[in-house]
Each structure stands twice: as structure tokens, then as C-alpha cells.
Design a protein around this motif. Structure first.
Motif, PDB file in Angstrom:
ATOM      1  N   GLY A 142      31.212  28.983  36.458  1.00  0.00           N
ATOM      2  CA  GLY A 142      30.556  28.309  35.349  1.00  0.00           C
ATOM      3  C   GLY A 142      30.815  28.917  33.991  1.00  0.00           C
ATOM      4  O   GLY A 142      30.642  28.260  32.965  1.00  0.00           O
ATOM      5  N   ASN A 143      31.219  30.198  33.971  1.00  0.00           N
ATOM      6  CA  ASN A 143      31.487  30.853  32.689  1.00  0.00           C
ATOM      7  C   ASN A 143      32.484  31.989  32.900  1.00  0.00           C
ATOM      8  O   ASN A 143      32.881  32.285  34.036  1.00  0.00           O
ATOM      9  N   LEU A 144      32.866  32.641  31.814  1.00  0.00           N
ATOM     10  CA  LEU A 144      33.891  33.690  31.890  1.00  0.00           C
ATOM     11  C   LEU A 144      33.414  34.873  32.724  1.00  0.00           C
ATOM     12  O   LEU A 144      34.180  35.431  33.519  1.00  0.00           O
ATOM     13  N   GLU A 145      32.179  35.266  32.563  1.00  0.00           N
ATOM     14  CA  GLU A 145      31.650  36.411  33.315  1.00  0.00           C
ATOM     15  C   GLU A 145      31.770  36.183  34.822  1.00  0.00           C
ATOM     16  O   GLU A 145      32.160  37.090  35.567  1.00  0.00           O
ATOM     17  N   GLN A 146      31.467  34.984  35.280  1.00  0.00           N
ATOM     18  CA  GLN A 146      31.564  34.680  36.709  1.00  0.00           C
ATOM     19  C   GLN A 146      33.011  34.734  37.190  1.00  0.00           C
ATOM     20  O   GLN A 146      33.288  35.240  38.278  1.00  0.00           O
ATOM     21  N   LEU A 147      33.938  34.219  36.372  1.00  0.00           N
ATOM     22  CA  LEU A 147      35.347  34.257  36.767  1.00  0.00           C
ATOM     23  C   LEU A 147      35.841  35.702  36.880  1.00  0.00           C
ATOM     24  O   LEU A 147      36.538  36.064  37.832  1.00  0.00           O
ATOM     25  N   LEU A 148      35.475  36.539  35.915  1.00  0.00           N
ATOM     26  CA  LEU A 148      35.911  37.931  35.940  1.00  0.00           C
ATOM     27  C   LEU A 148      35.298  38.687  37.116  1.00  0.00           C
ATOM     28  O   LEU A 148      35.958  39.525  37.742  1.00  0.00           O
ATOM     29  N   ARG A 149      34.048  38.401  37.426  1.00  0.00           N
ATOM     30  CA  ARG A 149      33.405  39.048  38.567  1.00  0.00           C
ATOM     31  C   ARG A 149      34.134  38.693  39.864  1.00  0.00           C
ATOM     32  O   ARG A 149      34.390  39.557  40.718  1.00  0.00           O
ATOM     33  N   MET A 150      34.512  37.422  39.990  1.00  0.00           N
ATOM     34  CA  MET A 150      35.236  36.969  41.171  1.00  0.00           C
ATOM     35  C   MET A 150      36.641  37.581  41.226  1.00  0.00           C
ATOM     36  O   MET A 150      37.129  37.959  42.296  1.00  0.00           O
ATOM     37  N   ALA A 151      37.280  37.713  40.031  1.00  0.00           N
ATOM     38  CA  ALA A 151      38.646  38.238  39.976  1.00  0.00           C
ATOM     39  C   ALA A 151      38.710  39.742  40.197  1.00  0.00           C
ATOM     40  O   ALA A 151      39.790  40.305  40.350  1.00  0.00           O
ATOM     41  N   ARG A 152      37.582  40.404  40.225  1.00  0.00           N
ATOM     42  CA  ARG A 152      37.559  41.826  40.589  1.00  0.00           C
ATOM     43  C   ARG A 152      37.484  41.993  42.107  1.00  0.00           C
ATOM     44  O   ARG A 152      37.809  43.044  42.647  1.00  0.00           O
ATOM     45  N   GLN A 153      37.054  40.937  42.778  1.00  0.00           N
ATOM     46  CA  GLN A 153      36.925  40.979  44.230  1.00  0.00           C
ATOM     47  C   GLN A 153      38.166  40.458  44.944  1.00  0.00           C
ATOM     48  O   GLN A 153      38.502  40.907  46.026  1.00  0.00           O
ATOM     49  N   LYS A 154      38.852  39.482  44.316  1.00  0.00           N
ATOM     50  CA  LYS A 154      40.058  38.918  44.911  1.00  0.00           C
ATOM     51  C   LYS A 154      40.972  38.390  43.810  1.00  0.00           C
ATOM     52  O   LYS A 154      40.533  38.178  42.674  1.00  0.00           O
ATOM     53  N   SER A 155      42.233  38.174  44.136  1.00  0.00           N
ATOM     54  CA  SER A 155      43.199  37.666  43.164  1.00  0.00           C
ATOM     55  C   SER A 155      42.930  36.198  42.849  1.00  0.00           C
ATOM     56  O   SER A 155      42.712  35.388  43.757  1.00  0.00           O
ATOM     57  N   LEU A 156      42.950  35.876  41.565  1.00  0.00           N
ATOM     58  CA  LEU A 156      42.829  34.494  41.108  1.00  0.00           C
ATOM     59  C   LEU A 156      44.083  34.138  40.304  1.00  0.00           C
ATOM     60  O   LEU A 156      44.655  34.998  39.633  1.00  0.00           O
ATOM     61  N   THR A 157      44.471  32.893  40.373  1.00  0.00           N
ATOM     62  CA  THR A 157      45.682  32.468  39.668  1.00  0.00           C
ATOM     63  C   THR A 157      45.335  31.790  38.345  1.00  0.00           C
ATOM     64  O   THR A 157      44.270  31.174  38.194  1.00  0.00           O
ATOM     65  N   PHE A 158      46.257  31.930  37.380  1.00  0.00           N
ATOM     66  CA  PHE A 158      46.129  31.179  36.129  1.00  0.00           C
ATOM     67  C   PHE A 158      47.491  30.577  35.785  1.00  0.00           C
ATOM     68  O   PHE A 158      48.516  31.231  35.833  1.00  0.00           O
ATOM     69  N   GLY A 159      47.485  29.292  35.463  1.00  0.00           N
ATOM     70  CA  GLY A 159      48.720  28.587  35.146  1.00  0.00           C
ATOM     71  C   GLY A 159      48.939  28.495  33.648  1.00  0.00           C
ATOM     72  O   GLY A 159      47.988  28.354  32.869  1.00  0.00           O
ATOM     73  N   THR A 160      50.206  28.579  33.226  1.00  0.00           N
ATOM     74  CA  THR A 160      50.573  28.411  31.821  1.00  0.00           C
ATOM     75  C   THR A 160      51.821  27.536  31.743  1.00  0.00           C
ATOM     76  O   THR A 160      52.394  27.161  32.772  1.00  0.00           O
ATOM     77  N   PHE A 161      52.256  27.257  30.508  1.00  0.00           N
ATOM     78  CA  PHE A 161      53.446  26.419  30.350  1.00  0.00           C
ATOM     79  C   PHE A 161      54.742  27.215  30.307  1.00  0.00           C
ATOM     80  O   PHE A 161      55.778  26.697  29.901  1.00  0.00           O
ATOM     81  N   GLY A 162      54.706  28.480  30.761  1.00  0.00           N
ATOM     82  CA  GLY A 162      55.975  29.182  30.852  1.00  0.00           C
ATOM     83  C   GLY A 162      55.852  30.689  30.891  1.00  0.00           C
ATOM     84  O   GLY A 162      54.930  31.281  30.312  1.00  0.00           O
TER      85      GLY A 162
END
Length: 326
Positions: A142-162
């Protein structure tokens, strides 16, 4: 008779040599059209903005401004073309923080950045282009803090245009500064990255605001945070990274006009004044907002300082991350 003609011609040349340089200098703009060289292919976001500026700048200068697309080598093809042109204000580059900061700093040619600074003069900043980190509307995040907390426990992907793009660097910097596991996935454009995000194939995207605005409006994508020093008008409820607790991502990308080094100051002033008037037009302000961009006002001196500051900040960012462009 030929002798008399030769003596007359020599006398004329001698007289011309006594004209002050300021009087002998051709006024800008002359009858020749101004060419605005764009380092990317026609139809993209940079090209769209360049054509908006070119049309209105032509009206301000009362002269045709023609867009010439010269894609290739991360902007180097366009920059080289302008560097070889006469320094008279009639050939300009519509550059960006990508072409005039990031690409040269990441080049294997370590002298490229210094060469670019010697051969180019920044005429005027045009607009800032913030980036946004977003997830699918169906995500449990729901917010940045939750994403970062999850990304400390396991790898998360982020897509970009290059690979090697500004969003790629920002994503890697976010991971480094927050001690999280964020894995980059490169796409050939924003659209396929958004498609995979909506399909659940990647966890997040780091893209320009303009690229995700429609999906945010349709409630298909949830923005978490934007880069830059202030919130974006089209995403008023989305905090900056600093507001969300992560510092170091205050820089925004930008677009600017560049001229060959040695262009007369009076010509640079005329161009800068013309661009400032263009960007102040209500219709242009509306179009910038629709494109997810923000006007970047300021004098020529302030623009030059902004370029130098962008170079220095990007150097620091690149020292903190490992970016592979292979």
C-alpha cells in the motif's frame, strides 16, 4: 582593366576589415531556419515535447524551427552533429539529463563528459521530469514503507524502460540506500513494463510520471513515491521519496536546449528569452502537466549551475551503485 578591378576589390576588403566585430556579426535569427536536433526517434516523449517547444519558439523568433531526429549511441549522434555545426544559434540540441549527464558518465570513454562540457553551452532549462515507483492496484503493497519491508525479506523486481536508464539508476540507488533486494528488469519501453506489472509478472515499475498517469487515473496502478524535491501536480497524494523517509532521490530528470560552444552571448540570450516566453504560455503549462512534466524556470546562469549540479549528483549516485549495461 583587370588590374583596376583587383585593386578595387582589395580596397573593399581593407575597408571591411575596419568594421567593428559587433557590426559585422550577422543578426540572429537570420533568414536560415533554426534546426532543433532531437537525440531520439520521432513519436517518443522527448520528441513530443521538442515539437511543442519548436512550434512556439518559432513564433517567438518569427523564424521556422525545424525538428531533426538523430537517434543513436545514447544521444551521441545528435550531440556530435550539433558540435560540428556553426556556433550561430541556428543548430541546437534538445538534450536531457539522460543524454547530457547519465550517458556520458556511464560511457567507457571517461573523457566524454568533459568533452561535452567544453563543446556545448546550455541555453535554457525546459522542464523537469520526475520518476515514480508504482505497483499494481492489486498488490498487497500500500505504500513505500511496506514495499521496502517486504524487499528486505525477499527479492522484489522493478521494471524500467531500459538498462542504464535514469529509472534503472534510481532503482539501484533506492536498493542501496535502504538495504533492500530490488532486482532490475529491463524492457524496450514503458508500455511492456506496465503490461507485465498489471499481469503480475513483476512486482513494481520505476518509470516517468507521464508513462503511468493513465493507469493511475484508471486505478490500475498504485503510485508509491516520486523523485524530485516536491510533489507532482498530477499525483498530489503521492509523497516524494524524502517525505516517505528515503533521502538521496531528490533529483529529477530534465530537458534542456544546448548550443555549440562559442555561440555569441547575445544569441544565447535571445534563445533563452524565447524559450522562457514559450514555457510561460498557459497552453504549454497545461500540456506539460498532462505529460507529467514541471516547468524549470531560471536564468542562463542558473541553468548552467543546474547542469553542473546534476553532473555532480549523478557522479555520487553512480559511485553508490553497480550498473551493468551489458
Amino acid at each position: 582593366m583587370n588590374k583596376r578591378l583587383l585593386l578595387t576589390a582589395l580596397a573593399s576588403l581593407s575597408w571591411l576589415g575596419t568594421i567593428p566585430a559587433a557590426q559585422a556579426q550577422v543578426a540572429f535569427p537570420s533568414a536560415r531556419p533554426v534546426t532543433l536536433v532531437v537525440p531520439f526517434a520521432a513519436g517518443g516523449g522527448t520528441d513530443i515535447l521538442a515539437r511543442l517547444v519548436a512550434e512556439k519558439l518559432g513564433e517567438q523568433l518569427r523564424q521556422s524551427v525545424i525538428v531533426d531526429n538523430k537517434p543513436g549511441a545514447n544521444g551521441l549522434v545528435a550531440m556530435r552533429a550539433v558540435e560540428r555545426a556553426a556556433a550561430d544559434g541556428h543548430t541546437l540540441t534538445f538534450g536531457s539529463s539522460s543524454t547530457h549527464v547519465l550517458a556520458p558518465l556511464m560511457s567507457e570513454d571517461k573523457a566524454l563528459m568533459d568533452q561535452l562540457r567544453k563543446k556545448s553551452t546550455l541555453v535554457s532549462m525546459v522542464a523537469e521530469t520526475p520518476l515514480v515507483l508504482a505497483v499494481s492496484a492489486h498488490s498487497e503493497v500500500g505504500n513505500l514503507e511496506q514495499l521496502l519491508r517486504m524487499a528486505r525479506q525477499k527479492s522484489l523486481t522493478f521494471g524500467t524502460f531500459g538498462t542504464g536508464s535514469s529509472p534503472h539508476v534510481m532503482g539501484e540507488l533506492l536498493a542501496a540506500r535502504t538495504n533492500t533486494k530490488l532486482v532490475h528488469v529491463a524492457y524496450k519501453g514503458s508500455a511492456p513494463a506496465i503490461t507485465d506489472l498489471r499481469g503480475g509478472h513483476i512486482d513494481s515499475v520505476f518509470l516517468t510520471v507521464a508513462a503511468v498517469s493513465a493507469q493511475v487515473d484508471n486505478q490500475e496502478i498504485r503510485p508509491l513515491a516520486v523523485t524530485g524535491p516536491r510533489r507532482v501536480q498530477t499525483l498530489p497524494d503521492t509523497p516524494t521519496f524524502k517525505e516517505a523517509g528515503v533521502t538521496g532521490l531528490e533529483d529529477s530528470g530534465w530537458f534542456a536546449l544546448f548550443a555549440p560552444a562559442g555561440t555569441p552571448a547575445a544569441t544565447l540570450d535571445a534563445l533563452h528569452t524565447g524559450v522562457a516566453k514559450v514555457m510561460a504560455l498557459p497552453a504549454i503549462q497545461t500540456q506539460l502537466t498532462e505529460l507529467g512534466l514541471q516547468h524549470a524556470p531560471g536564468s542562463r546562469a542558473q541553468a548552467a549551475l543546474a547542469w553542473e549540479r546534476s553532473i555532480a549528483n549523478t557522479r555520487k549516485m553512480l559511485q553508490q551503485v553497480t550498473i551493468s549495461t551489458k
